[in-house]
Write an enzyme that holds these catalytic residues in place. Structure first.
Site, PDB file in Angstrom:
ATOM      1  N   GLU B  49      26.716  56.710 -18.256  1.00 56.32           N
ATOM      2  CA  GLU B  49      25.772  56.237 -19.273  1.00 56.32           C
ATOM      3  C   GLU B  49      24.550  55.554 -18.667  1.00 56.32           C
ATOM      4  O   GLU B  49      23.457  55.602 -19.229  1.00 56.32           O
ATOM      5  CB  GLU B  49      26.467  55.298 -20.258  1.00 56.32           C
ATOM      6  N   PHE B 111      40.231  48.445 -29.855  1.00 56.79           N
ATOM      7  CA  PHE B 111      40.081  49.278 -28.668  1.00 56.79           C
ATOM      8  C   PHE B 111      38.613  49.687 -28.498  1.00 56.79           C
ATOM      9  O   PHE B 111      37.972  50.150 -29.430  1.00 56.79           O
ATOM     10  CB  PHE B 111      40.964  50.524 -28.788  1.00 56.79           C
ATOM     11  N   GLN B 112      38.088  49.475 -27.320  1.00 60.97           N
ATOM     12  CA  GLN B 112      36.699  49.795 -26.966  1.00 60.97           C
ATOM     13  C   GLN B 112      35.677  49.087 -27.850  1.00 60.97           C
ATOM     14  O   GLN B 112      34.622  49.630 -28.154  1.00 60.97           O
ATOM     15  CB  GLN B 112      36.467  51.310 -26.963  1.00 60.97           C
ATOM     16  N   LYS B 161      31.555  53.419 -36.656  1.00 64.39           N
ATOM     17  CA  LYS B 161      32.013  54.771 -36.979  1.00 64.39           C
ATOM     18  C   LYS B 161      31.967  55.030 -38.485  1.00 64.39           C
ATOM     19  O   LYS B 161      31.589  56.117 -38.924  1.00 64.39           O
ATOM     20  CB  LYS B 161      33.438  54.943 -36.454  1.00 64.39           C
ATOM     21  N   MET B 480      16.214  47.969   2.919  1.00 68.55           N
ATOM     22  CA  MET B 480      15.418  46.801   2.555  1.00 68.55           C
ATOM     23  C   MET B 480      16.206  45.516   2.797  1.00 68.55           C
ATOM     24  O   MET B 480      15.646  44.502   3.217  1.00 68.55           O
ATOM     25  CB  MET B 480      14.973  46.895   1.092  1.00 68.55           C
TER      26      MET B 480
HETATM   27  C1  LIG Z   1      21.795  47.956  -8.377  1.00 70.33           C
HETATM   28  C2  LIG Z   1      21.210  47.211  -7.243  1.00 70.33           C
HETATM   29  N1  LIG Z   1      22.017  46.547  -6.375  1.00 70.33           N
HETATM   30  C3  LIG Z   1      21.490  45.872  -5.333  1.00 70.33           C
HETATM   31  C4  LIG Z   1      20.143  45.839  -5.133  1.00 70.33           C
HETATM   32  C5  LIG Z   1      19.555  45.070  -3.958  1.00 70.33           C
HETATM   33  N2  LIG Z   1      18.895  45.998  -3.044  1.00 70.33           N
HETATM   34  C6  LIG Z   1      17.563  46.171  -3.044  1.00 70.33           C
HETATM   35  S1  LIG Z   1      17.057  47.340  -1.966  1.00 70.33           S
HETATM   36  C7  LIG Z   1      18.631  47.586  -1.433  1.00 70.33           C
HETATM   37  C8  LIG Z   1      18.919  48.592  -0.374  1.00 70.33           C
HETATM   38  C9  LIG Z   1      18.672  49.970  -0.831  1.00 70.33           C
HETATM   39  O1  LIG Z   1      19.139  50.843   0.139  1.00 70.33           O
HETATM   40  P1  LIG Z   1      18.702  52.357   0.135  1.00 70.33           P
HETATM   41  O2  LIG Z   1      18.869  52.931  -1.211  1.00 70.33           O
HETATM   42  O3  LIG Z   1      19.384  53.062   1.260  1.00 70.33           O
HETATM   43  O4  LIG Z   1      17.140  52.272   0.373  1.00 70.33           O
HETATM   44  P2  LIG Z   1      16.346  51.874   1.722  1.00 70.33           P
HETATM   45  O5  LIG Z   1      15.928  50.454   1.553  1.00 70.33           O
HETATM   46  O6  LIG Z   1      17.272  52.053   2.881  1.00 70.33           O
HETATM   47  O7  LIG Z   1      15.195  52.798   1.729  1.00 70.33           O
HETATM   48  C10 LIG Z   1      19.519  46.768  -2.112  1.00 70.33           C
HETATM   49  C11 LIG Z   1      20.969  46.710  -1.858  1.00 70.33           C
HETATM   50  C12 LIG Z   1      19.344  46.534  -6.067  1.00 70.33           C
HETATM   51  N3  LIG Z   1      18.019  46.544  -5.981  1.00 70.33           N
HETATM   52  N4  LIG Z   1      19.894  47.221  -7.086  1.00 70.33           N
END
Ligand SMILES: Cc1ncc(C[n+]2csc(CCOP(=O)(O)OP(=O)(O)O)c2C)c(N)n1
Ligand SMILES: [Mg+2]
Lengths: 157, 581
Positions: B49, B111-112, B161, B480
C-alpha cells in the site's frame, strides 16, 4: 502571555481533535478549552486559553484558520471581548463560621447550590480576577474541592 | 436515482475524471473492489500500500491531476501512511480511500480495525469518516475539491463496509460549500505594486523558486519574470524543472547540497523574491545568515507559510501563477519608464559577478576511468535523454546527484520525496508517472538501500510491461548515512553497510524483466545509448564509487555559504583565490 482564542467551528466529529492536534504537535499546552453548540446547531463555539508570545500566536492563528473545519478564528483580550468563567467550590463550614462565610459569598454574588452538614457548594460566575479573588478569600475556610469551567469569551459589539 | 455505495463511489470518481487508481484490496473494501471488477476505471494492483500511495503521488505530480490510492482497513491503511505523509509534505493533490470495519463494529477492536482518520489527521489536508450513505457523494466531491484547490494536498476518505453496501438517492453536488475553506487566489494589488517597485529598484535581486511554481503551472510566468527583469533564479529541490537548468539566468538548486554560486548569490543579494517556497531548513541553513542583506518578497498560496520561518517585507498571498502574471504586467508597464542604460549596466554587473562564481566553483567531481562516478551516471542520463525524461528518485546521495547533475527542461519532470524524504519512493512513483505520461521516457533513479524498500513493485512493471528504466546507483552503502558518519561521526560506519545485497539484475530477471549489471565506465555510455530509451522495462544496476560524497554541502546549522566543498572544489577555490580577491 496568556491569550484567549475564540473559534467558530463546524459541529462535526473530529473537528476538536484536529484543533487540539495543532497544539499538541507543537508542544503548546492548552490552559483551558470550552466547546459548545451555538444558536446554529451546525456550529460550535470554542474558547481556548494559551500562554504564547505574539509570534507564536500569529502562527497558531494561521494554522487554525487553515483547518477546513474552522470557520472563523480570532484572538481576543479583555479590551475587545467579554470573558466569563464558572466556578464551583466546595467549602467546609465550621459551626460559628457559617454566617460570615455566607456573607462573603454574598459580596461576590456567589450562590449556594448545595448544602450538606459539613459543606456548601458555591457557584460563582465572573472574569478571571474575580474568581481568583474569590478563591483567595475562601481558602481560609478550607476548600474541599474546586472546579472551573474554563473561560468562555465573546467579542464585544 | 437510487444507488448503492459502491455504485456512488464509481460514479463519483467518473465525474471527477478519474481514469486510474492505485491500490491493494482486503476484506473491508471488497464491495468496492467487486464493483471495480467491471468498471471503466482502471485499477493498478500495487504490491504494497505504501507503493500505492507513492504511485498516486507520482501520477499526480507528472500530470497535475488528482492521484487516487485505495486500500483496505487496518494494516492496509497503516501501510499507506508513509505515502500520505510524503504527499502532504510536498503538497501533492491526492484522494485516498480506505475500507473500514462496519460502523456497528467501530470502536470494538474489531479484526483489522484501526482509527484511520485519527492516524492520518496530522498528515492529510483533511479527512473524512463516512458513516451515512447520504454523505458519500458530497464527501467525495469535497475530497477532490480540497485536494486540488488552494495549497494542494492529500485528503483521505474512510469508508465503513456498511456504507459501501447501503443505498440512497444519488445526487452529485454541483457546488462545494465549505464555510471554513476559502483559499485566496489573487494577490493584493498594492503588495504586487510594491513588489514590482522593489524588483526594479534592487541592484542584486535573486529569485528563490519552489514547488509552488510547478503546482500552480506558473513556470512560463516565472521565466518571463526572470528574463524581463533580468533576475537570476535558484530553485529548491521541489522547484527543479520550474526553470531550465541551462538557462543563462539559472543558478541551479540552492541549499544544503545546492550550488555554491546559488548560495553565494542568496547571501549577497539585496532583494530575495521567494516564490512558492517555504524557507525549509534544508534550504536556509542558519536562518539568521540567510539572505541577510536582502529585502524579501514572498509569494505563496498558503498564509501559514508567510513569516513562518523568515520574516518578510512584502508578503503576497495568492496562487503563484496568477500573482506572477499580474506582477509581470505591472513590471512590463513600469520597465518602460524605469529602464535606463545605467539600470541595465547594474544588472549586468550583478550577473557578471554570478558568472564569475559559476566559473570558480561549478558542481564538480573527479572523473575516473576505472570506476564509475555516480555524478557521471546522471550526466550520461541527461545527455542521452536530452532532459526530456521524467525522473523519479529515492532518497539519499543519488537523489542529490540527480538534482545537481540532471539538465532540467520542463516542469513535472522531477518527482522526488522532498519534504518527508521517504526511501522507496522512486520505483512506485515512476509507475504512477507512467500512467500519467506514457509518452515520456521515465527513469527511476534508485539507491541500493532505498530500492530494497519497495522493489516488490517490479511485479507491477512486469505485469503491465511498463517501459520504465530503473537505474540503481549502487554504492553498497546507505550512502547518505555513510557520508554523515564519515564527516560528523569519525568514520564510524554504524549500520550503513550494504555489502550483503542481492544481484539486482537477477532480481529483475526473476520478474521477467531485463537487467544489466554495469561496473566499468567504458560500458555505461554505450549501454545507455542503446537501452535507456528502449520501449521495454530495463533495470540497470550501476556499481559506482562506493565512498563518493555529495558536495558541496552545508553542515547542519551552518550558514549556506559555509559549505564543505570537497577535495575537488577546495582545489578550485584555492586556484581562483586571486580572481576572488
Ligand atoms: C524510510 C526512510 N528510512 C530512513 C531514512 C534515512 N536515510 C536517508 S538517506 C539514507 C540512505 C539511503 O541509501 P541508498 O538508498 O542506498 O541511497 P544512497 O545515499 O546510497 O545514494 C537513509 C537510511 C529515510 N530517508 N527514509
Ligand atoms: Mg546506496
Amino acid at each position: 502571555m496568556i491569550r484567549t482564542i475564540i473559534l467558530a467551528v463546524e459541529n462535526r466529529p473530529g473537528a476538536l481533535a484536529r484543533i487540539t492536534g495543532l497544539f499538541s504537535a507543537r508542544g503548546i499546552n492548552i490552559e483551558s478549552l470550552t466547546v459548545a453548540r451555538t444558536d446554529d446547531p451546525t456550529l460550535s463555539h470554542m474558547t481556548i486559553v494559551v500562554d504564547l508570545d505574539d509570534v507564536a500566536l500569529e502562527k497558531l492563528l494561521k494554522l487554525l484558520d487553515r483547518l477546513v473545519d474552522v470557520v472563523t478564528v480570532t484572538a481576543v483580550d479583555v479590551r475587545n471581548a467579554v470573558e466569563r468563567e464558572l466556578l464551583l467550590l466546595k467549602v467546609r463550614h465550621e459551626p460559628g463560621q457559617k454566617l460570615e462565610l455566607l456573607k462573603e459569598a454574598e459580596i461576590f454574588r456567589a450562590r449556594v447550590v448545595d448544602v450538606s452538614p459539613q459543606s456548601y457548594v458555591l457557584e460563582l460566575t465572573g472574569d478571571e480576577e474575580k474568581l481568583e479573588a474569590f478563591i483567595r478569600v475562601f481558602e481560609k475556610y478550607g476548600i474541599l474541592e474546586l472546579v472551573r469551567s474554563g473561560k468562555v469569551a465573546m467579542a464585544r459589539g | 436515482m437510487r444507488m448503492k455505495g459502491t455504485e456512488i463511489f464509481v460514479e463519483s470518481l467518473r465525474r471527477e475524471g478519474v481514469r486510474v487508481v492505485f491500490g491493494h484490496p482486503g476484506g473491508a473494501i471488497l464491495p468496492i473492489y467487486d464493483r471495480l471488477y467491471d468498471a471503466e476505471i482502471r485499477h493498478i494492483l500495487m504490491r504494497h500500500e505504501q507503493a500505492a500511495a507513492h504511485a498516486a503521488d507520482g501520477y499526480a505530480r507528472a500530470s497535475g491531476r488528482v492521484g487516487v490510492a485505495m486500500a483496505t482497513s487496518g494494516p492496509g491503511a497503516t501501510n499507506l501512511v508513509t505515502g500520505i505523509a510524503s504527499a502532504f509534505m510536498d503538497s501533492v493533490p491526492m484522494v485516498i480511500f480506505t475500507g473500514q470495519v462496519p460502523s456497528t463494529l467501530i470502536g470494538t477492536d474489531a479484526f483489522q480495525e484501526a482509527d484511520v482518520v485519527g492516524i492520518t489527521r496530522p498528515c492529510t489536508k483533511h479527512n473524512y469518516l463516512v458513516l451515512r450513505i447520504e454523505d458519500l457523494a458530497r464527501t467525495i466531491r469535497e475530497a477532490f475539491y480540497l485536494a486540488r484547490t488552494g495549497r494542494p494536498g492529500p485528503v483521505l476518505v474512510d469508508l465503513p463496509k456498511d456504507t459501501q453496501l447501503s443505498e440512497c438517492e444519488f445526487v452529485y453536488p454541483e457546488e462545494v460549500k465549505l464555510r471554513g475553506y476559502r483559499p485566496v487566489l489573487d494577490g493584493d494589488p498594492e503588495a504586487i505594486r510594491q513588489a514590482a517597485v522593489a524588483i526594479l529598484e534592487a541592484k542584486r535581486p535573486v529569485i528563490y523558486a519552489g514547488g509552488g511554481v510547478i503546482a500552480s503551472e506558473g513556470a512560463a510566468e516565472l521565466r518571463r519574470l526572470a528574463e524581463m527583469a533580468c533576475v537570476p533564479v535558484a530553485t529548491t529541490l521541489m522547484g527543479l524543472g520550474s526553470f531550465p537548468t541551462e538557462h543563462p539566468l539559472s543558478l541551479a538548486m540552492l541549499g544544503m547540497h545546492g550550488s555554491w554560486y546559488a548560495n553565494m548569490a542568496i547571501n549577497r543579494c539585496d532583494l530575495l523574491i521567494a516564490i512558492g517556497v517555504r524557507f525549509d531548513d534544508r534550504v536556509t541553513g542558519k536562518i539568521a545568515a540567510f539572505a541577510p542583506e536582502a529585502r524579501k518578497i514572498h509569494i505563496d498560496i498558503d498564509p501559514v507559510e508567510i513569516n513562518k520561518n523568515v520574516r518578510v517585507d512584502i508578503p503576497i498571498v495568492g496562487d503563484v501563477r496568477r500573482v506572477l502574471s499580474v506582477l509581470n504586467a505591472e513590471l512590463e508597464a513600469r520597465l518602460k519608464e524605469h529602464w535606463t542604460e545605467a539600470w541595465e549596466a547594474e544588472r549586468q554587473a550583478w550577473l557578471e559577478q554570478i558568472t564569475e562564481w559559476k566559473r570558480i566553483y561549478p558542481f564538480c567531481y573527479d572523473f575516473d576511468e576505472r570506476v564509475i562516478k555516480p555524478q557521471w551516471v546522471i550526466e550520461e542520463i541527461a545527455r542521452v535523454t536530452q532532459g526530456e525524461a521524467i525522473l523519479t528518485t529515492d532518497v539519499g546521495q543519488h537523489q542529490m546527484w540527480a538534482a545537481q547533475y540532471y539538465r532540467f527542461k520542463h516542469p513535472r519532470t522531477w518527482i522526488t520525496s522532498g519534504g518527508l524524504g521517504a526511501m522507496g519512493f522512486g520505483l512506485p512513483a515512476a509507475i504512477g508517472a507512467w500512467f500519467a505520461r506514457p509518452d515520456r521516457p521515465i527513469i527511476a533513479i534508485c539507491g541500493d538501500g532505498s530500492f530494497q524498500m519497495t522493489m516488490q513493485e517490479l511485479a507491477v512493471v512486469a505485469e503491465h510491461r511498463l517501459p520504465l528504466k530503473i537505474v540503481i546507483i549502487n554504492n553498497s552503502y546507505l550512502g547518505m548515512v555513510r557520508q554523515w558518519q564519515e564527516i560528523f561521526y569519525n568514520g564510524r560506519y554504524s549500520a550503513s553497510d550494504l555489502r550483503v545485497s542481492p544481484d539486482y539484475a537477477k532480481i529483475a530477471e526473476a520478474y521477467g524483466l531485463r537487467g544489466y549489471t554495469v561496473r566499468r565506465p567504458g560500458e555505461l555510455a554505450e549501454l545507455f545509448e542503446q537501452e535507456l530509451l528502449a520501449s521495454e522495462p530495463i533495470l540497470f544496476d550501476v556499481h559506482v564509487a562506493a565512498e563518493e560524497n555529495v558536495y558541496p554541502m552545508v553542515p547542519p546549522g551552518a550558514a549556506i555559504t559555509e559549505m564543505i566543498l570537497g577535495p575537488v572544489g577546495s582545489k578550485r577555490i584555492a586556484d581562483s583565490k586571486e580572481s576572488i580577491a
